[in-house]
Design a protein around this motif. Structure first.
Motif, PDB file in Angstrom:
ATOM      1  N   MET A   6      32.338  63.986  27.058  1.00 39.38           N
ATOM      2  CA  MET A   6      33.588  64.585  27.494  1.00 39.38           C
ATOM      3  C   MET A   6      34.823  63.803  27.112  1.00 39.38           C
ATOM      4  SD  MET A   6      32.897  66.188  31.226  1.00 39.38           S
ATOM      5  CE  MET A   6      32.727  64.538  31.900  1.00 39.38           C
ATOM      6  N   LYS A   7      34.710  62.510  26.854  1.00 37.07           N
ATOM      7  CA  LYS A   7      35.901  61.721  26.565  1.00 37.07           C
ATOM      8  C   LYS A   7      36.592  62.171  25.283  1.00 37.07           C
ATOM      9  CE  LYS A   7      35.028  57.525  29.179  1.00 37.07           C
ATOM     10  NZ  LYS A   7      36.233  57.660  30.027  1.00 37.07           N
ATOM     11  N   GLN A   8      35.868  62.952  24.457  1.00 39.62           N
ATOM     12  CA  GLN A   8      36.481  63.477  23.248  1.00 39.62           C
ATOM     13  C   GLN A   8      37.355  64.695  23.566  1.00 39.62           C
ATOM     14  OE1 GLN A   8      33.233  64.287  20.593  1.00 39.62           O
ATOM     15  NE2 GLN A   8      32.451  62.218  20.669  1.00 39.62           N
ATOM     16  N   GLU A   9      37.240  65.236  24.767  1.00 44.06           N
ATOM     17  CA  GLU A   9      37.969  66.438  25.137  1.00 44.06           C
ATOM     18  C   GLU A   9      39.312  66.074  25.756  1.00 44.06           C
ATOM     19  OE1 GLU A   9      35.005  68.822  23.683  1.00 44.06           O
ATOM     20  OE2 GLU A   9      36.919  69.468  24.523  1.00 44.06           O
ATOM     21  N   LYS A  10      40.268  66.956  25.602  1.00 38.83           N
ATOM     22  CA  LYS A  10      41.574  66.753  26.210  1.00 38.83           C
ATOM     23  C   LYS A  10      41.487  66.791  27.738  1.00 38.83           C
ATOM     24  CE  LYS A  10      46.171  68.861  26.476  1.00 38.83           C
ATOM     25  NZ  LYS A  10      47.002  70.007  26.030  1.00 38.83           N
ATOM     26  N   LEU A  11      40.760  67.760  28.253  1.00 40.89           N
ATOM     27  CA  LEU A  11      40.612  67.933  29.684  1.00 40.89           C
ATOM     28  C   LEU A  11      39.190  67.535  30.074  1.00 40.89           C
ATOM     29  CD1 LEU A  11      42.245  69.086  32.099  1.00 40.89           C
ATOM     30  CD2 LEU A  11      41.161  71.285  31.641  1.00 40.89           C
ATOM     31  N   THR A  12      39.074  66.590  30.990  1.00 39.39           N
ATOM     32  CA  THR A  12      37.740  66.078  31.320  1.00 39.39           C
ATOM     33  C   THR A  12      37.330  66.268  32.768  1.00 39.39           C
ATOM     34  OG1 THR A  12      38.526  63.854  31.894  1.00 39.39           O
ATOM     35  CG2 THR A  12      37.990  64.262  29.573  1.00 39.39           C
ATOM     36  N   ALA A 121      30.657  72.398  35.942  1.00 44.56           N
ATOM     37  CA  ALA A 121      29.904  71.161  36.156  1.00 44.56           C
ATOM     38  C   ALA A 121      29.030  70.809  34.960  1.00 44.56           C
ATOM     39  CB  ALA A 121      29.033  71.283  37.409  1.00 44.56           C
ATOM     40  N   GLU A 122      28.746  71.764  34.111  1.00 45.42           N
ATOM     41  CA  GLU A 122      27.935  71.520  32.922  1.00 45.42           C
ATOM     42  C   GLU A 122      28.746  70.916  31.777  1.00 45.42           C
ATOM     43  OE1 GLU A 122      26.139  75.228  31.971  1.00 45.42           O
ATOM     44  OE2 GLU A 122      24.888  75.282  33.794  1.00 45.42           O
ATOM     45  N   THR A 123      30.064  71.012  31.853  1.00 48.46           N
ATOM     46  CA  THR A 123      30.895  70.553  30.744  1.00 48.46           C
ATOM     47  C   THR A 123      31.945  69.529  31.135  1.00 48.46           C
ATOM     48  OG1 THR A 123      32.403  72.423  31.101  1.00 48.46           O
ATOM     49  CG2 THR A 123      30.627  72.715  29.484  1.00 48.46           C
ATOM     50  N   HIS A 124      32.247  69.428  32.415  1.00 49.12           N
ATOM     51  CA  HIS A 124      33.300  68.542  32.891  1.00 49.12           C
ATOM     52  C   HIS A 124      32.854  67.824  34.164  1.00 49.12           C
ATOM     53  CE1 HIS A 124      35.438  71.433  30.365  1.00 49.12           C
ATOM     54  NE2 HIS A 124      36.468  70.594  30.319  1.00 49.12           N
ATOM     55  N   ARG A 125      33.563  66.774  34.503  1.00 46.69           N
ATOM     56  CA  ARG A 125      33.396  66.216  35.841  1.00 46.69           C
ATOM     57  C   ARG A 125      34.077  67.173  36.810  1.00 46.69           C
ATOM     58  NH1 ARG A 125      35.790  61.969  33.014  1.00 46.69           N
ATOM     59  NH2 ARG A 125      34.333  60.390  32.237  1.00 46.69           N
ATOM     60  N   VAL A 126      33.433  67.479  37.917  1.00 49.45           N
ATOM     61  CA  VAL A 126      34.042  68.356  38.917  1.00 49.45           C
ATOM     62  C   VAL A 126      34.143  67.612  40.241  1.00 49.45           C
ATOM     63  CG1 VAL A 126      33.402  70.538  37.832  1.00 49.45           C
ATOM     64  CG2 VAL A 126      31.802  69.444  39.397  1.00 49.45           C
ATOM     65  N   LEU A 127      35.283  67.754  40.885  1.00 52.02           N
ATOM     66  CA  LEU A 127      35.571  67.068  42.139  1.00 52.02           C
ATOM     67  C   LEU A 127      35.922  68.091  43.210  1.00 52.02           C
ATOM     68  CD1 LEU A 127      38.076  64.372  40.766  1.00 52.02           C
ATOM     69  CD2 LEU A 127      35.566  64.180  40.917  1.00 52.02           C
ATOM     70  N   GLY A 172      37.857  60.109  37.048  1.00 48.83           N
ATOM     71  CA  GLY A 172      37.985  60.710  35.725  1.00 48.83           C
ATOM     72  C   GLY A 172      38.719  59.817  34.756  1.00 48.83           C
ATOM     73  N   ASP A 173      39.560  60.420  33.920  1.00 53.76           N
ATOM     74  CA  ASP A 173      40.305  59.700  32.894  1.00 53.76           C
ATOM     75  C   ASP A 173      41.809  59.756  33.151  1.00 53.76           C
ATOM     76  OD1 ASP A 173      37.955  59.118  31.202  1.00 53.76           O
ATOM     77  OD2 ASP A 173      37.883  61.313  31.054  1.00 53.76           O
ATOM     78  N   GLY A 174      42.177  59.916  34.412  1.00 53.07           N
ATOM     79  CA  GLY A 174      43.582  59.993  34.775  1.00 53.07           C
ATOM     80  C   GLY A 174      44.024  61.422  35.012  1.00 53.07           C
ATOM     81  N   ALA A 175      45.120  61.579  35.738  1.00 48.96           N
ATOM     82  CA  ALA A 175      45.613  62.916  36.082  1.00 48.96           C
ATOM     83  C   ALA A 175      46.018  63.718  34.858  1.00 48.96           C
ATOM     84  CB  ALA A 175      46.785  62.797  37.050  1.00 48.96           C
ATOM     85  N   ASP A 176      46.478  63.045  33.796  1.00 44.62           N
ATOM     86  CA  ASP A 176      46.934  63.780  32.616  1.00 44.62           C
ATOM     87  C   ASP A 176      45.789  64.489  31.907  1.00 44.62           C
ATOM     88  OD1 ASP A 176      45.934  61.232  31.906  1.00 44.62           O
ATOM     89  OD2 ASP A 176      46.946  61.344  29.968  1.00 44.62           O
ATOM     90  N   ARG A 177      44.546  64.081  32.195  1.00 46.70           N
ATOM     91  CA  ARG A 177      43.382  64.769  31.629  1.00 46.70           C
ATOM     92  C   ARG A 177      42.602  65.498  32.715  1.00 46.70           C
ATOM     93  NH1 ARG A 177      40.380  60.734  27.548  1.00 46.70           N
ATOM     94  NH2 ARG A 177      39.490  62.710  26.854  1.00 46.70           N
ATOM     95  N   GLY A 178      43.319  65.812  33.808  1.00 46.04           N
ATOM     96  CA  GLY A 178      42.708  66.503  34.933  1.00 46.04           C
ATOM     97  C   GLY A 178      43.397  67.811  35.257  1.00 46.04           C
TER      98      GLY A 178
END
Length: 239
Positions: A6-12, A121-127, A172-178
């Protein structure tokens, strides 16, 4: 897609509100408030009583927080005030009983909630990021059947830009990618956008007045959907 990629994606990372986003909640408050009005019909008309209750809830959030227990205490306080301290004991007993009924009410998921969380949940972290009473929110999450899908659960006293920044940095990777999705413009959408993330508004038919805010229509990271059924598509479009 594996979560390790997922780190390659803009939205994680995707955050979900709970009450009235994933499952019904506000309608139980409305039903109880109607009972409250009936119990105190000899002392105040429904509109005046509702105004007094709302004022009590606003005063008490700092002490009681959000949720059923604070709502019941605010009803009791309002009943005492509106009757000049003459409220019958049977009324107080009934208000306490309605609170216990609300706390025991089974969870009913909203349309598209389960499949949407499952798909993302299959493609991203979900909170799960929610306000309210700790024990009650934990109960509802356990009954929902969705608990195992979330990579993190945050039950907070208030939703703020700083709070979202910390949560999305921690999980995650910060709010800007959330992205945060919910039914409250004030709690779910506006502060997440202020934190640098995406805010997605999914309206619910009933809205507590305290949660009202104007939509940030000029914000480039603001989106609105009719229901959760379109969220997976929207996330894919964002990238």
């Amino acid at each position: 897609m594996a979560k390790t990629q997922m780190k390659q994606e803009k939205l994680t990372t995707i955050g979900f509100d709970a009450d009235d986003t994933l499952w019904h909640n506000e309608r139980f408050f409305h039903d109880t408030q109607a009972q409250f009005a009936a119990l105190l019909a000899d002392y105040a008309d429904p509109d005046h009583l509702a105004q007094r209750l709302l004022a009590a809830e606003k005063r008490n959030i700092g002490q009681y927080g959000y949720g059923i227990k604070g709502f019941v205490l605010s009803m009791i306080e309002t009943a005492i005030e509106i009757t000049d301290q003459k409220v019958p004991a049977r009324v107080i007993a009934r208000l306490m009983e309605t609170g216990r009924e609300m706390l025991a009410h089974p969870i009913e998921l909203l349309p598209h909630a389960a499949e949407t969380v499952q798909a993302l949940a299959e493609t991203h972290r979900v909170l799960l990021i929610t306000k309210g009473d700790l024990m009650d929110q934990e109960r509802k999450l356990a009954q929902s059947g969705l608990g195992d899908l979330f990579d993190g659960v945050e039950i907070v006293s208030e939703k703020t830009p700083d709070g979202y920044a910390r949560i999305f940095e921690r999980h995650g990777d910060g709010a800007d990618r959330g992205l945060m999705v919910g039914n409250s413009m004030r709690s779910d959408v506006v502060p997440m956008i202020q934190a640098g993330g995406w805010g997605v508004y999914v309206p619910h038919g009933l809205m507590w007045e305290i949660e009202h805010a104007e939509p940030p229509l000029d914000a480039p990271r603001y989106r609105a959907l009719d229901d959760l059924g379109g969220l997976a598509w929207l996330v894919a479009q964002i990238g």
